[in-house]
Scaffold this motif. Sequence first.
Motif, PDB file in Angstrom:
ATOM      1  N   ARG A  94     -51.181  70.128  94.000  1.00 52.62           N
ATOM      2  CA  ARG A  94     -50.544  70.080  95.418  1.00 52.62           C
ATOM      3  C   ARG A  94     -49.324  70.869  95.281  1.00 52.62           C
ATOM      4  NH1 ARG A  94     -52.730  65.378  97.316  1.00 52.62           N
ATOM      5  NH2 ARG A  94     -53.572  63.875  95.833  1.00 52.62           N
ATOM      6  N   SER A 100     -53.729  61.322  99.645  1.00 54.71           N
ATOM      7  CA  SER A 100     -53.559  60.437  98.918  1.00 54.71           C
ATOM      8  C   SER A 100     -52.088  60.248  98.175  1.00 54.71           C
ATOM      9  CB  SER A 100     -54.606  60.413  97.694  1.00 54.71           C
ATOM     10  OG  SER A 100     -54.518  61.164  97.029  1.00 54.71           O
ATOM     11  N   ASP A 175     -53.013  71.689  99.186  1.00 53.65           N
ATOM     12  CA  ASP A 175     -53.487  71.218  98.269  1.00 53.65           C
ATOM     13  C   ASP A 175     -55.131  71.761  97.806  1.00 53.65           C
ATOM     14  OD1 ASP A 175     -55.138  69.269  99.712  1.00 53.65           O
ATOM     15  OD2 ASP A 175     -53.522  67.762  99.477  1.00 53.65           O
ATOM     16  N   ARG A 203     -56.685  71.891 101.403  1.00 56.21           N
ATOM     17  CA  ARG A 203     -56.196  71.496 102.732  1.00 56.21           C
ATOM     18  C   ARG A 203     -55.311  72.843 102.909  1.00 56.21           C
ATOM     19  NH1 ARG A 203     -55.127  66.065 101.075  1.00 56.21           N
ATOM     20  NH2 ARG A 203     -56.281  64.496 102.320  1.00 56.21           N
ATOM     21  N   ARG A 219     -62.689  64.473 108.523  1.00 54.67           N
ATOM     22  CA  ARG A 219     -62.120  62.994 108.017  1.00 54.67           C
ATOM     23  C   ARG A 219     -61.298  62.427 109.480  1.00 54.67           C
ATOM     24  NH1 ARG A 219     -60.003  66.016 103.514  1.00 54.67           N
ATOM     25  NH2 ARG A 219     -61.165  66.198 101.699  1.00 54.67           N
TER      26      ARG A 219
HETATM   27  N1  UDP Z   1     -60.632  66.480  97.309  1.00 54.27           N
HETATM   28  C1  UDP Z   1     -61.876  66.739  97.095  1.00 54.27           C
HETATM   29  N2  UDP Z   1     -62.751  65.753  96.665  1.00 54.27           N
HETATM   30  C2  UDP Z   1     -62.476  64.703  96.401  1.00 54.27           C
HETATM   31  C3  UDP Z   1     -61.258  64.316  96.430  1.00 54.27           C
HETATM   32  C4  UDP Z   1     -60.205  64.886  96.767  1.00 54.27           C
HETATM   33  O1  UDP Z   1     -62.262  67.967  97.250  1.00 54.27           O
HETATM   34  O2  UDP Z   1     -63.244  63.912  96.031  1.00 54.27           O
HETATM   35  C5  UDP Z   1     -59.574  67.416  97.607  1.00 54.27           C
HETATM   36  C6  UDP Z   1     -59.090  67.090  99.206  1.00 54.27           C
HETATM   37  O3  UDP Z   1     -60.029  67.823  99.893  1.00 54.27           O
HETATM   38  C7  UDP Z   1     -57.759  67.521  98.946  1.00 54.27           C
HETATM   39  C8  UDP Z   1     -57.206  67.532  97.654  1.00 54.27           C
HETATM   40  O4  UDP Z   1     -58.505  67.381  96.843  1.00 54.27           O
HETATM   41  O5  UDP Z   1     -57.615  69.158  99.544  1.00 54.27           O
HETATM   42  C9  UDP Z   1     -56.203  66.472  97.435  1.00 54.27           C
HETATM   43  O6  UDP Z   1     -57.013  65.065  97.936  1.00 54.27           O
HETATM   44  P1  UDP Z   1     -56.209  63.690  98.087  1.00 54.27           P
HETATM   45  O7  UDP Z   1     -56.101  63.089  96.629  1.00 54.27           O
HETATM   46  O8  UDP Z   1     -55.173  63.875  98.897  1.00 54.27           O
HETATM   47  O9  UDP Z   1     -57.465  62.633  98.618  1.00 54.27           O
HETATM   48  P2  UDP Z   1     -58.042  62.439 100.072  1.00 54.27           P
HETATM   49  O10 UDP Z   1     -56.606  62.174 101.010  1.00 54.27           O
HETATM   50  O11 UDP Z   1     -58.618  63.715 100.542  1.00 54.27           O
HETATM   51  O12 UDP Z   1     -58.803  61.189  99.879  1.00 54.27           O
END
Ligand code: UDP
Length: 253
Positions: A94, A100, A175, A203, A219
């Motif tokens: 990130r 998250s 990220d 992202r 999403r």
């Molecule tokens: N991400 C992914 N696969 C997953 C979970 C996350 O490719 O199973 C990617 C997501 O697209 C983002 C980054 O990892 O670019 C961080 O995701 P985050 O932990 O913020 O979770 P989210 O909000 O996507 O549930």
Amino acid sequence: MARRKKVYEGKAKILYEGPEPGTLVQYFKDDATAFNAEKRATIEGKGVLNNRLSEFFMTGLNHVGVPTHFIRRINMREQLIRAVEIIPLEVVVRNVAAGSISKRLGIEEGTALPRPIVEFYFKNDDLGDPLVSEEHILAFGWATQQDLDDMVSLALRVNDFLSGLFLGVGIRLVDFKIEIGRIWDGDYMRLIVADEISPDSCRLWDMETGKKLDKDVFRRDLGDLADAYTEVARRLGVMPQGPTGVTKPTLIN
Ligand code: UDP
């Protein structure tokens, strides 16, 4: 047509046996899922775009000395890759708070982080891919300390490479997630970047307008996902004709 043997089917991709030992064919589907597959859709052309984009990123990484599983693209939806033993961890890097981490720690989305943060999530759909610490990873034997050091180093090199690439086309890499696998050259084991790198797992925000150009469009119901991915591909000079091979009509004055 005689089909190769299916080895594994995931949410967005299928793996088939490759033409030689140690290789696989990775097929990109048009399926999109979010929230641990609670939300699903088929988005025409997504698989074609992600095949080309993942090829573009992985080839670039190979060229700067970051090893990946990518060997060559076969056709619109398939690429030849090295078979690896996937480490059961999702590695997230990130640069800016979103998703998250914003929820978990109450950091406003869009806040620049003081330095890139690397996180590990245990790959387990039943548990919803929980965040895990290095202590958990070592205690449960999912990776060794050497693996962890190598994974952090690989992830940060991927981050530097991709951040620069996107910066050049006016996109902020907020990220991304990668997966890492083991390969053996004789007795010597090393880690390489595997799976895919595409707007499904990053992202990407337009630097001027903040417009989202990644899977958050799906999403969060923000518009047409294929249009967003086509925009990313177009800016990077990847398949400027779009995933269907047909250029949209342009007005001639
Ligand atoms: N991400 C992914 N696969 C997953 C979970 C996350 O490719 O199973 C990617 C997501 O697209 C983002 C980054 O990892 O670019 C961080 O995701 P985050 O932990 O913020 O979770 P989210 O909000 O996507 O549930």
